[in-house]
Design a protein around this motif. Sequence first.
Motif, PDB file in Angstrom:
ATOM      1  N   ASN A  34      49.764  48.598   1.047  1.00  0.00           N
ATOM      2  CA  ASN A  34      50.160  48.928   2.424  1.00  0.00           C
ATOM      3  C   ASN A  34      50.677  50.351   2.576  1.00  0.00           C
ATOM      4  O   ASN A  34      50.843  50.836   3.684  1.00  0.00           O
ATOM      5  N   GLY A  35      50.944  51.001   1.440  1.00  0.00           N
ATOM      6  CA  GLY A  35      51.607  52.304   1.514  1.00  0.00           C
ATOM      7  C   GLY A  35      50.670  53.500   1.440  1.00  0.00           C
ATOM      8  O   GLY A  35      51.117  54.629   1.221  1.00  0.00           O
ATOM      9  N   TYR A  36      49.379  53.253   1.632  1.00  0.00           N
ATOM     10  CA  TYR A  36      48.435  54.376   1.588  1.00  0.00           C
ATOM     11  C   TYR A  36      48.752  55.360   2.716  1.00  0.00           C
ATOM     12  O   TYR A  36      49.404  55.005   3.707  1.00  0.00           O
ATOM     13  N   SER A  37      48.285  56.580   2.583  1.00  0.00           N
ATOM     14  CA  SER A  37      48.601  57.623   3.563  1.00  0.00           C
ATOM     15  C   SER A  37      47.603  57.605   4.714  1.00  0.00           C
ATOM     16  O   SER A  37      46.415  57.899   4.528  1.00  0.00           O
ATOM     17  N   VAL A  38      48.091  57.285   5.884  1.00  0.00           N
ATOM     18  CA  VAL A  38      47.234  57.293   7.073  1.00  0.00           C
ATOM     19  C   VAL A  38      46.787  58.724   7.373  1.00  0.00           C
ATOM     20  O   VAL A  38      45.635  58.978   7.741  1.00  0.00           O
ATOM     21  N   GLU A  39      47.719  59.660   7.169  1.00  0.00           N
ATOM     22  CA  GLU A  39      47.411  61.075   7.425  1.00  0.00           C
ATOM     23  C   GLU A  39      46.249  61.545   6.533  1.00  0.00           C
ATOM     24  O   GLU A  39      45.288  62.158   7.009  1.00  0.00           O
ATOM     25  N   LEU A  40      46.328  61.210   5.250  1.00  0.00           N
ATOM     26  CA  LEU A  40      45.249  61.600   4.323  1.00  0.00           C
ATOM     27  C   LEU A  40      43.956  60.867   4.667  1.00  0.00           C
ATOM     28  O   LEU A  40      42.872  61.458   4.680  1.00  0.00           O
ATOM     29  N   THR A  41      44.074  59.570   4.955  1.00  0.00           N
ATOM     30  CA  THR A  41      42.885  58.773   5.271  1.00  0.00           C
ATOM     31  C   THR A  41      42.142  59.385   6.460  1.00  0.00           C
ATOM     32  O   THR A  41      40.924  59.569   6.415  1.00  0.00           O
ATOM     33  N   LYS A  42      42.879  59.710   7.506  1.00  0.00           N
ATOM     34  CA  LYS A  42      42.240  60.267   8.706  1.00  0.00           C
ATOM     35  C   LYS A  42      41.605  61.632   8.415  1.00  0.00           C
ATOM     36  O   LYS A  42      40.527  61.943   8.929  1.00  0.00           O
TER      37      LYS A  42
END
Length: 459
Positions: free
Chosen positions: A146-154
Amino acid sequence: MFDKEIYIRRRAELKKSVKSGRILLLGNGEAPMNYRGNTYSFRQDSSFLYYVGLDTPGLMYLLDIDNDREYLLGDELTLDDIIWMGNLPSLKERAVAVGIETIVPTSKLSSLIDLNRIVHYLRPYRYRNQLILSELLSKKNDEILNGYSVELTKAVVAMRLIKSKEELMELENAGKIGYAMHIVAMKMCQPGVSEQEIAGTIEGLAIADGNRVSFPTILSMNGQTLHNHDHSGILSLGRLMLCDAGAENNNHYASDFTRTTAVGGKYSEKQKNIHNIVLEALNASIAMAKPGITYKSVHRNAYKIIFESLRDLGLVKGDTEEALNAGVPALFMPHGLGHALGLDVHDMEDLGETYVGYDDEIQRDTLFGYSSLRFGKRLQSGHVLTVEPGIYFVPQLIEKWEKEKINADFIHFKEVKKYLNFGGIRLEDDIVITDAGCRPVYEERLPVTIEEIQKIIIY
Ligand SMILES: [Mn+2]
């Protein structure tokens, strides 16, 4: 692998779109198949390939944004590795080839991580990488997931979705191999031939000319099962063979085509009618795809064509808009019109379909059928997508809708049930969105009209 300048440029762009902290990209390790030394053939992580380009197991990449430094983490080959696996380029040489100056042994990773600063990582899909992150960040597995980076993913999704010129050439190459696979499958589509023999033969072509198949081949007379990997049937006259297959080329770009062919090239009236409806939906979708249009609306238009054409055949009835709003076409096409294609056949599905196919403007529908659309966004020049309408007669689904009177006002169940042993037809092409509209990824289109297909089968 591309020229190192490409990887340098991609990493610089990534750095600009993530504000602070450290970005950690994990490459994949070897994965044992039935014992440690007998591994599945190695497949590098696609985002790692995109930014680092190195296609060997056990590597990691760390970008320290705060201190403007980057590292390749890995271990030099041991003598034992060289004896058994050969003398590969040294880690240093591999790093230089992709423009990275500093290499660090894997065991030193934690010394480069400051737990008080944010560590951006992508959602891991392999247990090995979940474990590495779990130990490194002292977090439980579910916290890691659950702690993956949304900023990096986007940031990654935004970059990888727009294919560059050199990527399009790779995709074209994958398309060329996929084309050859499907022509052979069509020629072999004769009564008495086993599905397994055809599937095995075309998978051999993928390996002979590329890296592998881009996904396990779907080849069956039971095309109504959308992802049917059972190849135990023997082709018989009167049946259809659905073949959904593609290649991953040597640089790991994918193709994904589907053709459905009547065994021996002999089509019944029913098969011709349904084939032509699916073909019309395919052609109309391709004609409609251009920058600014949402893929969600292209999907809906394909549903419209399917509904109205099946109404002409007497299988459904009623007003088109009402039927579309009620999700009636999903009885016949319970899947989405297509998905992004790139280094993955479902491009970046590991990062989350919602980030890839949807955004703040276009959100996923919840209604059955529409909800399976993997990509609904507004199209942009450089997007690469599959277009894959289909019509299927899934006996269990038809029975359920009839029994529970789902959309009963729109469906002539008595007529639909005349197709219970029909199977299914899907036709799939790969397109790239251009400034003007779209074009096929690989210029030569697979035979798609009944006449074109018959010319290949009856030779
Ligand atoms: Mn597909």
